[in-house]
Design a protein around this motif. Structure first.
Motif, PDB file in Angstrom:
ATOM      1  N   THR A   1       0.862  -1.177   0.000  1.00 44.45           N
ATOM      2  CA  THR A   1       0.000   0.000   0.000  1.00 44.45           C
ATOM      3  C   THR A   1       0.900   1.228   0.000  1.00 44.45           C
ATOM      4  OG1 THR A   1      -1.653  -1.195   1.305  1.00 44.45           O
ATOM      5  CG2 THR A   1      -1.861   1.200   1.193  1.00 44.45           C
ATOM      6  N   ILE A   2       0.577   2.207  -0.823  1.00 45.92           N
ATOM      7  CA  ILE A   2       1.383   3.418  -0.917  1.00 45.92           C
ATOM      8  C   ILE A   2       0.830   4.455   0.050  1.00 45.92           C
ATOM      9  CG2 ILE A   2       2.434   5.074  -2.492  1.00 45.92           C
ATOM     10  CD1 ILE A   2       2.892   2.036  -3.114  1.00 45.92           C
ATOM     11  N   LEU A   3       1.693   4.967   0.926  1.00 50.97           N
ATOM     12  CA  LEU A   3       1.289   5.970   1.906  1.00 50.97           C
ATOM     13  C   LEU A   3       1.894   7.324   1.533  1.00 50.97           C
ATOM     14  CD1 LEU A   3       1.861   3.954   5.209  1.00 50.97           C
ATOM     15  CD2 LEU A   3      -0.256   4.203   3.902  1.00 50.97           C
ATOM     16  N   ASP A   4       1.097   8.341   1.503  1.00 50.12           N
ATOM     17  CA  ASP A   4       1.557   9.710   1.231  1.00 50.12           C
ATOM     18  C   ASP A   4       2.272   9.829  -0.105  1.00 50.12           C
ATOM     19  OD1 ASP A   4       0.662  10.309   3.825  1.00 50.12           O
ATOM     20  OD2 ASP A   4       2.579   9.708   4.684  1.00 50.12           O
ATOM     21  N   GLY A   5       2.080   8.858  -0.974  1.00 49.53           N
ATOM     22  CA  GLY A   5       2.702   8.914  -2.288  1.00 49.53           C
ATOM     23  C   GLY A   5       4.197   8.692  -2.297  1.00 49.53           C
ATOM     24  N   GLU A   6       4.797   8.299  -1.134  1.00 43.88           N
ATOM     25  CA  GLU A   6       6.254   8.171  -1.099  1.00 43.88           C
ATOM     26  C   GLU A   6       6.784   7.032  -0.238  1.00 43.88           C
ATOM     27  OE1 GLU A   6       7.696  11.880   0.319  1.00 43.88           O
ATOM     28  OE2 GLU A   6       6.955  11.588   2.369  1.00 43.88           O
TER      29      GLU A   6
ATOM     30  N   ALA B   1      14.062   6.800   1.067  1.00 44.35           N
ATOM     31  CA  ALA B   1      15.460   7.136   1.336  1.00 44.35           C
ATOM     32  C   ALA B   1      15.874   8.308   0.449  1.00 44.35           C
ATOM     33  CB  ALA B   1      16.352   5.912   1.113  1.00 44.35           C
ATOM     34  N   GLN B   2      17.202   8.450   0.229  1.00 47.81           N
ATOM     35  CA  GLN B   2      17.699   9.655  -0.431  1.00 47.81           C
ATOM     36  C   GLN B   2      17.348   9.743  -1.906  1.00 47.81           C
ATOM     37  OE1 GLN B   2      19.475   7.463   1.273  1.00 47.81           O
ATOM     38  NE2 GLN B   2      20.701   8.457   2.852  1.00 47.81           N
ATOM     39  N   ALA B   3      17.089   8.629  -2.551  1.00 44.25           N
ATOM     40  CA  ALA B   3      16.871   8.643  -3.998  1.00 44.25           C
ATOM     41  C   ALA B   3      15.636   7.831  -4.352  1.00 44.25           C
ATOM     42  CB  ALA B   3      18.101   8.080  -4.711  1.00 44.25           C
ATOM     43  N   PRO B   4      15.015   8.121  -5.506  1.00 40.97           N
ATOM     44  CA  PRO B   4      13.834   7.360  -5.935  1.00 40.97           C
ATOM     45  C   PRO B   4      14.140   5.859  -6.030  1.00 40.97           C
ATOM     46  CG  PRO B   4      14.118   9.313  -7.290  1.00 40.97           C
ATOM     47  CD  PRO B   4      15.353   9.202  -6.452  1.00 40.97           C
TER      48      PRO B   4
ATOM     49  N   MET C   1      16.349  -1.000   1.326  1.00 39.28           N
ATOM     50  CA  MET C   1      15.711  -1.734   0.236  1.00 39.28           C
ATOM     51  C   MET C   1      15.775  -0.906  -1.042  1.00 39.28           C
ATOM     52  SD  MET C   1      11.813  -3.204  -0.119  1.00 39.28           S
ATOM     53  CE  MET C   1      11.035  -1.659  -0.568  1.00 39.28           C
ATOM     54  N   VAL C   2      16.019  -1.588  -2.161  1.00 39.78           N
ATOM     55  CA  VAL C   2      16.056  -0.939  -3.464  1.00 39.78           C
ATOM     56  C   VAL C   2      15.161  -1.717  -4.430  1.00 39.78           C
ATOM     57  CG1 VAL C   2      17.484  -0.267  -5.438  1.00 39.78           C
ATOM     58  CG2 VAL C   2      18.396  -0.076  -3.131  1.00 39.78           C
ATOM     59  N   VAL C   3      14.315  -0.986  -5.168  1.00 39.54           N
ATOM     60  CA  VAL C   3      13.535  -1.597  -6.242  1.00 39.54           C
ATOM     61  C   VAL C   3      14.468  -1.680  -7.454  1.00 39.54           C
ATOM     62  CG1 VAL C   3      11.497  -1.425  -7.700  1.00 39.54           C
ATOM     63  CG2 VAL C   3      11.422  -0.581  -5.345  1.00 39.54           C
TER      64      VAL C   3
END
Length: 204
Positions: free
Chosen positions: A79-84, A108-111, A127-129
Protein backbone atom coordinates in the motif's frame (compact mmCIF):
# COMPACT_ATOMS: atom_id res chain seq x y z
CA UNK A 1 63.80 29.91 26.14
CA UNK A 2 63.69 30.68 22.42
CA UNK A 3 65.19 27.27 21.70
CA UNK A 4 62.50 25.59 23.81
CA UNK A 5 59.74 27.48 22.02
CA UNK A 6 61.25 26.49 18.67
CA UNK A 7 61.32 22.80 19.70
CA UNK A 8 57.70 22.96 20.87
CA UNK A 9 56.61 24.61 17.64
CA UNK A 10 58.52 22.04 15.59
CA UNK A 11 56.90 19.25 17.58
CA UNK A 12 53.41 20.67 16.94
CA UNK A 13 54.12 20.99 13.24
CA UNK A 14 55.37 17.42 13.00
CA UNK A 15 52.33 16.15 14.90
CA UNK A 16 49.95 18.04 12.60
CA UNK A 17 51.75 16.71 9.52
CA UNK A 18 51.59 13.19 10.91
CA UNK A 19 47.87 13.49 11.56
CA UNK A 20 47.27 14.80 8.03
CA UNK A 21 49.34 11.99 6.55
CA UNK A 22 47.43 9.42 8.60
CA UNK A 23 44.13 10.85 7.38
CA UNK A 24 45.38 10.63 3.80
CA UNK A 25 46.45 7.03 4.28
CA UNK A 26 43.10 5.90 5.71
CA UNK A 27 41.20 3.98 3.03
CA UNK A 28 37.72 5.25 2.19
CA UNK A 29 34.85 3.33 3.78
CA UNK A 30 33.95 0.30 1.67
CA UNK A 31 31.08 0.83 -0.75
CA UNK A 32 28.18 -1.46 0.03
CA UNK A 33 26.88 -3.79 -2.64
CA UNK A 34 23.55 -2.00 -2.49
CA UNK A 35 25.16 1.33 -3.43
CA UNK A 36 26.07 -0.19 -6.79
CA UNK A 37 22.53 -1.35 -7.54
CA UNK A 38 20.67 0.85 -10.01
CA UNK A 39 17.06 1.48 -9.03
CA UNK A 40 14.30 1.12 -11.60
CA UNK A 41 13.83 4.46 -13.34
CA UNK A 42 10.52 6.08 -14.19
CA UNK A 43 8.55 3.90 -11.82
CA UNK A 44 5.41 5.26 -10.21
CA UNK A 45 4.98 3.88 -6.70
CA UNK A 46 1.24 3.60 -7.24
CA UNK A 47 1.99 0.90 -9.82
CA UNK A 48 3.43 -1.30 -7.06
CA UNK A 49 0.25 -1.35 -5.01
CA UNK A 50 -1.61 -4.63 -4.61
CA UNK A 51 -0.71 -8.26 -4.07
CA UNK A 52 2.65 -9.87 -4.87
CA UNK A 53 3.68 -13.51 -4.52
CA UNK A 54 7.20 -14.40 -3.37
CA UNK A 55 8.72 -16.55 -6.12
CA UNK A 56 12.39 -16.74 -5.21
CA UNK A 57 15.02 -15.42 -2.83
CA UNK A 58 18.82 -15.33 -2.98
CA UNK A 59 20.49 -14.94 0.40
CA UNK A 60 23.30 -16.30 2.56
CA UNK A 61 20.96 -16.39 5.56
CA UNK A 62 21.87 -19.47 7.60
CA UNK A 63 18.28 -19.93 8.83
CA UNK A 64 17.03 -19.99 5.25
CA UNK A 65 19.63 -22.60 4.30
CA UNK A 66 18.79 -24.82 7.27
CA UNK A 67 15.03 -24.63 6.69
CA UNK A 68 14.93 -24.51 2.89
CA UNK A 69 12.89 -27.73 2.86
CA UNK A 70 10.21 -26.03 4.97
CA UNK A 71 9.61 -22.88 2.94
CA UNK A 72 6.03 -21.63 3.07
CA UNK A 73 4.06 -19.89 0.35
CA UNK A 74 4.34 -16.16 1.01
CA UNK A 75 2.28 -13.25 -0.26
CA UNK A 76 2.69 -9.53 0.36
CA UNK A 77 0.27 -6.65 -0.04
CA UNK A 78 1.77 -3.25 -0.80
CA UNK A 79 0.00 0.00 0.00
CA UNK A 80 1.38 3.42 -0.92
CA UNK A 81 1.29 5.97 1.91
CA UNK A 82 1.56 9.71 1.23
CA UNK A 83 2.70 8.91 -2.29
CA UNK A 84 6.25 8.17 -1.10
CA UNK A 85 6.44 5.34 1.44
CA UNK A 86 5.43 1.68 1.38
CA UNK A 87 3.23 -0.14 3.87
CA UNK A 88 3.90 -3.85 3.37
CA UNK A 89 1.90 -6.68 4.90
CA UNK A 90 3.46 -10.13 4.59
CA UNK A 91 1.18 -13.17 4.88
CA UNK A 92 2.66 -16.60 5.55
CA UNK A 93 2.05 -19.72 7.60
CA UNK A 94 3.90 -20.65 10.76
CA UNK A 95 3.01 -24.01 12.28
CA UNK A 96 0.04 -24.14 9.89
CA UNK A 97 -1.35 -20.85 11.19
CA UNK A 98 -1.57 -17.76 8.98
CA UNK A 99 0.36 -14.75 10.24
CA UNK A 100 0.47 -11.15 9.03
CA UNK A 101 3.63 -9.06 9.48
CA UNK A 102 3.18 -5.32 9.01
CA UNK A 103 6.14 -3.12 8.07
CA UNK A 104 6.56 0.49 6.97
CA UNK A 105 9.34 1.38 4.50
CA UNK A 106 10.25 5.05 4.48
CA UNK A 107 11.65 6.86 1.43
CA UNK A 108 15.46 7.14 1.34
CA UNK A 109 17.70 9.66 -0.43
CA UNK A 110 16.87 8.64 -4.00
CA UNK A 111 13.83 7.36 -5.93
CA UNK A 112 13.35 3.60 -5.68
CA UNK A 113 15.27 3.38 -2.39
CA UNK A 114 13.64 2.80 1.00
CA UNK A 115 14.55 2.33 4.64
CA UNK A 116 13.00 0.04 7.26
CA UNK A 117 13.89 0.72 10.88
CA UNK A 118 13.90 -2.56 12.81
CA UNK A 119 13.20 -1.45 16.38
CA UNK A 120 13.40 -5.00 17.73
CA UNK A 121 17.06 -5.35 16.77
CA UNK A 122 17.88 -1.64 16.87
CA UNK A 123 19.03 -1.83 13.27
CA UNK A 124 17.92 -0.78 9.82
CA UNK A 125 17.21 -2.49 6.52
CA UNK A 126 17.84 -0.74 3.22
CA UNK A 127 15.71 -1.73 0.24
CA UNK A 128 16.06 -0.94 -3.46
CA UNK A 129 13.53 -1.60 -6.24
CA UNK A 130 16.03 -3.03 -8.73
CA UNK A 131 13.84 -3.89 -11.66
CA UNK A 132 10.10 -4.04 -12.15
CA UNK A 133 7.30 -4.55 -14.59
CA UNK A 134 4.37 -3.64 -12.33
CA UNK A 135 2.03 -5.91 -14.29
CA UNK A 136 4.29 -8.94 -13.97
CA UNK A 137 7.26 -8.95 -11.57
CA UNK A 138 9.45 -6.96 -9.23
CA UNK A 139 13.03 -7.60 -8.03
CA UNK A 140 13.84 -6.14 -4.63
CA UNK A 141 17.23 -5.87 -2.94
CA UNK A 142 17.65 -5.79 0.83
CA UNK A 143 20.72 -5.02 2.91
CA UNK A 144 21.13 -5.29 6.67
CA UNK A 145 24.52 -5.02 8.31
CA UNK A 146 26.45 -5.51 5.03
CA UNK A 147 24.45 -8.67 4.26
CA UNK A 148 22.53 -8.45 1.00
CA UNK A 149 19.62 -10.50 -0.32
CA UNK A 150 17.52 -10.39 -3.47
CA UNK A 151 13.83 -11.30 -3.78
CA UNK A 152 11.69 -11.95 -6.82
CA UNK A 153 7.96 -11.29 -6.56
CA UNK A 154 5.33 -11.93 -9.20
CA UNK A 155 1.78 -10.78 -9.70
CA UNK A 156 1.08 -14.52 -9.88
CA UNK A 157 2.94 -17.31 -8.11
CA UNK A 158 4.50 -18.46 -11.40
CA UNK A 159 6.61 -16.24 -13.66
CA UNK A 160 8.17 -16.86 -17.06
CA UNK A 161 11.67 -18.17 -17.75
CA UNK A 162 12.87 -14.77 -18.94
CA UNK A 163 11.96 -13.22 -15.60
CA UNK A 164 13.63 -16.06 -13.71
CA UNK A 165 16.78 -15.47 -15.75
CA UNK A 166 16.71 -11.76 -14.88
CA UNK A 167 16.41 -12.59 -11.20
CA UNK A 168 19.29 -15.09 -11.24
CA UNK A 169 21.51 -12.67 -13.17
CA UNK A 170 20.74 -9.91 -10.71
CA UNK A 171 21.57 -12.20 -7.79
CA UNK A 172 24.87 -13.30 -9.32
CA UNK A 173 25.82 -9.66 -9.93
CA UNK A 174 25.87 -9.09 -6.14
CA UNK A 175 27.69 -12.34 -5.42
CA UNK A 176 24.74 -14.65 -4.73
CA UNK A 177 25.00 -17.89 -6.69
CA UNK A 178 22.44 -20.60 -7.42
CA UNK A 179 23.68 -22.42 -4.30
CA UNK A 180 22.05 -19.77 -2.11
CA UNK A 181 18.96 -19.21 -4.27
CA UNK A 182 15.67 -20.69 -3.09
CA UNK A 183 12.23 -20.97 -4.67
CA UNK A 184 8.95 -20.88 -2.81
CA UNK A 185 5.78 -22.99 -3.10
CA UNK A 186 3.23 -21.86 -5.67
CA UNK A 187 0.18 -22.89 -3.64
CA UNK A 188 -1.18 -22.71 -0.09
CA UNK A 189 -1.10 -18.93 0.30
CA UNK A 190 -2.60 -17.02 3.22
CA UNK A 191 -4.63 -13.95 2.35
CA UNK A 192 -5.49 -12.83 5.86
CA UNK A 193 -4.80 -13.48 9.55
CA UNK A 194 -6.94 -13.10 12.65
CA UNK A 195 -6.23 -10.35 15.17
CA UNK A 196 -4.24 -12.71 17.40
CA UNK A 197 -1.70 -13.48 14.68
CA UNK A 198 -0.67 -10.02 13.53
CA UNK A 199 2.87 -8.79 14.17
CA UNK A 200 2.71 -5.03 13.74
CA UNK A 201 6.32 -3.88 13.50
CA UNK A 202 5.20 -0.34 12.67
CA UNK A 203 4.22 0.16 16.33
CA UNK A 204 7.33 -1.26 17.97
Amino acid sequence: MAALQTLLLLGLLLTARGQRAARRRQPPPPQSALDKVVAQEGLSLDELAGNWFLVGMASRCSYLAEHSHQLEATMVTMTILDGESLAISTFRKLDRVCWEIKQHYLPAQAPGRFLLKDHRKNSKVDMVVGEADPTSFIILYYEEGQKISVKLYGRSSVVGDAVMDKFEQRARAVGLSEDVTYYFPTYGFCESADEFHVLNETKL
